[in-house]
Design a protein around this motif. Structure first.
Motif, PDB file in Angstrom:
ATOM      1  N   SER A  17       0.870  -1.173   0.000  1.00 11.96           N
ATOM      2  CA  SER A  17       0.000   0.000   0.000  1.00 11.96           C
ATOM      3  C   SER A  17       0.909   1.226   0.000  1.00 11.96           C
ATOM      4  O   SER A  17       2.049   1.165   0.479  1.00 11.96           O
ATOM      5  N   HIS A  19       0.863   5.715   0.337  1.00 17.59           N
ATOM      6  CA  HIS A  19       0.181   6.981   0.607  1.00 17.59           C
ATOM      7  C   HIS A  19       1.122   8.080   0.135  1.00 17.59           C
ATOM      8  O   HIS A  19       2.218   8.220   0.666  1.00 17.59           O
ATOM      9  N   TRP A  20       0.717   8.820  -0.892  1.00 21.45           N
ATOM     10  CA  TRP A  20       1.546   9.874  -1.471  1.00 21.45           C
ATOM     11  C   TRP A  20       0.935  11.233  -1.172  1.00 21.45           C
ATOM     12  O   TRP A  20      -0.275  11.411  -1.249  1.00 21.45           O
ATOM     13  N   ARG A  21       1.778  12.209  -0.877  1.00 16.46           N
ATOM     14  CA  ARG A  21       1.370  13.614  -0.757  1.00 16.46           C
ATOM     15  C   ARG A  21       2.192  14.381  -1.780  1.00 16.46           C
ATOM     16  O   ARG A  21       3.413  14.484  -1.638  1.00 16.46           O
ATOM     17  N   GLU A  30      -3.409  14.397  -1.764  1.00 12.42           N
ATOM     18  CA  GLU A  30      -3.064  13.073  -1.245  1.00 12.42           C
ATOM     19  C   GLU A  30      -3.635  11.989  -2.140  1.00 12.42           C
ATOM     20  O   GLU A  30      -4.745  12.114  -2.652  1.00 12.42           O
ATOM     21  N   TYR A  31      -2.841  10.930  -2.327  1.00 13.17           N
ATOM     22  CA  TYR A  31      -3.245   9.770  -3.121  1.00 13.17           C
ATOM     23  C   TYR A  31      -3.042   8.527  -2.267  1.00 13.17           C
ATOM     24  O   TYR A  31      -1.996   8.369  -1.637  1.00 13.17           O
ATOM     25  N   HIS A  32      -4.026   7.654  -2.244  1.00 12.94           N
ATOM     26  CA  HIS A  32      -3.946   6.403  -1.481  1.00 12.94           C
ATOM     27  C   HIS A  32      -4.037   5.240  -2.467  1.00 12.94           C
ATOM     28  O   HIS A  32      -4.992   5.142  -3.233  1.00 12.94           O
ATOM     29  N   GLU A  33      -3.043   4.380  -2.445  1.00 14.76           N
ATOM     30  CA  GLU A  33      -3.029   3.182  -3.286  1.00 14.76           C
ATOM     31  C   GLU A  33      -3.087   1.990  -2.336  1.00 14.76           C
ATOM     32  O   GLU A  33      -2.186   1.802  -1.530  1.00 14.76           O
ATOM     33  N   GLU A  34      -4.150   1.214  -2.401  1.00 15.33           N
ATOM     34  CA  GLU A  34      -4.337   0.099  -1.474  1.00 15.33           C
ATOM     35  C   GLU A  34      -4.197  -1.242  -2.201  1.00 15.33           C
ATOM     36  O   GLU A  34      -4.759  -1.420  -3.272  1.00 15.33           O
ATOM     37  N   GLY A  51       5.994  10.329   0.809  1.00 10.10           N
ATOM     38  CA  GLY A  51       5.254   9.081   0.698  1.00 10.10           C
ATOM     39  C   GLY A  51       5.609   8.082   1.771  1.00 10.10           C
ATOM     40  O   GLY A  51       6.698   8.118   2.342  1.00 10.10           O
ATOM     41  N   THR A  52       4.655   7.203   2.040  1.00  8.04           N
ATOM     42  CA  THR A  52       4.859   6.069   2.927  1.00  8.04           C
ATOM     43  C   THR A  52       4.388   4.830   2.182  1.00  8.04           C
ATOM     44  O   THR A  52       3.271   4.798   1.660  1.00  8.04           O
TER      45      THR A  52
END
Length: 89
Positions: A17, A19-21, A30-34, A51-52
């Motif tokens: 997963s 999480h990009w800012r 913000e973008y969340h890729e799960e 990002g994390t």
């Protein structure tokens, strides 16, 4: 404006997963890729990225390559729960 390219590689089929800012024109989105599978690629227009990235599958290796304006950052982690915190300006 700069284009930011992110390439995810490592163990084929590894699940992660992210999480990009992304900062663009002074605004942050913000973008969340799960539950994404390797290999994967992302591209964003912006001046900065934070990002994390976390590995969700067991015993896998994940490599992250980020490119912007001729600069390159490469990081990797291994094992379920392995987390990378990334930043590029």
């Amino acid at each position: 404006m700069s284009q930011i390219y992110i390439t995810m590689s490592g163990s084929d089929g590894a699940i992660f997963s992210a999480h990009w800012r992304v900062t663009h024109n002074g605004e942050t989105t913000e973008y969340h890729e799960e539950e994404v599978r390797v290999p994967a690629q992302f591209s964003y227009e912006g001046t900065a990225l934070e990002g994390t990235v976390t590995i969700l599958s067991d015993g896998e290796r994940l490599e992250v390559d980020i490119q912007k304006d001729g600069n390159r950052s490469h990081s990797s982690t291994q094992g379920k729960g392995g987390t990378l915190t990334l930043m590029i300006n």
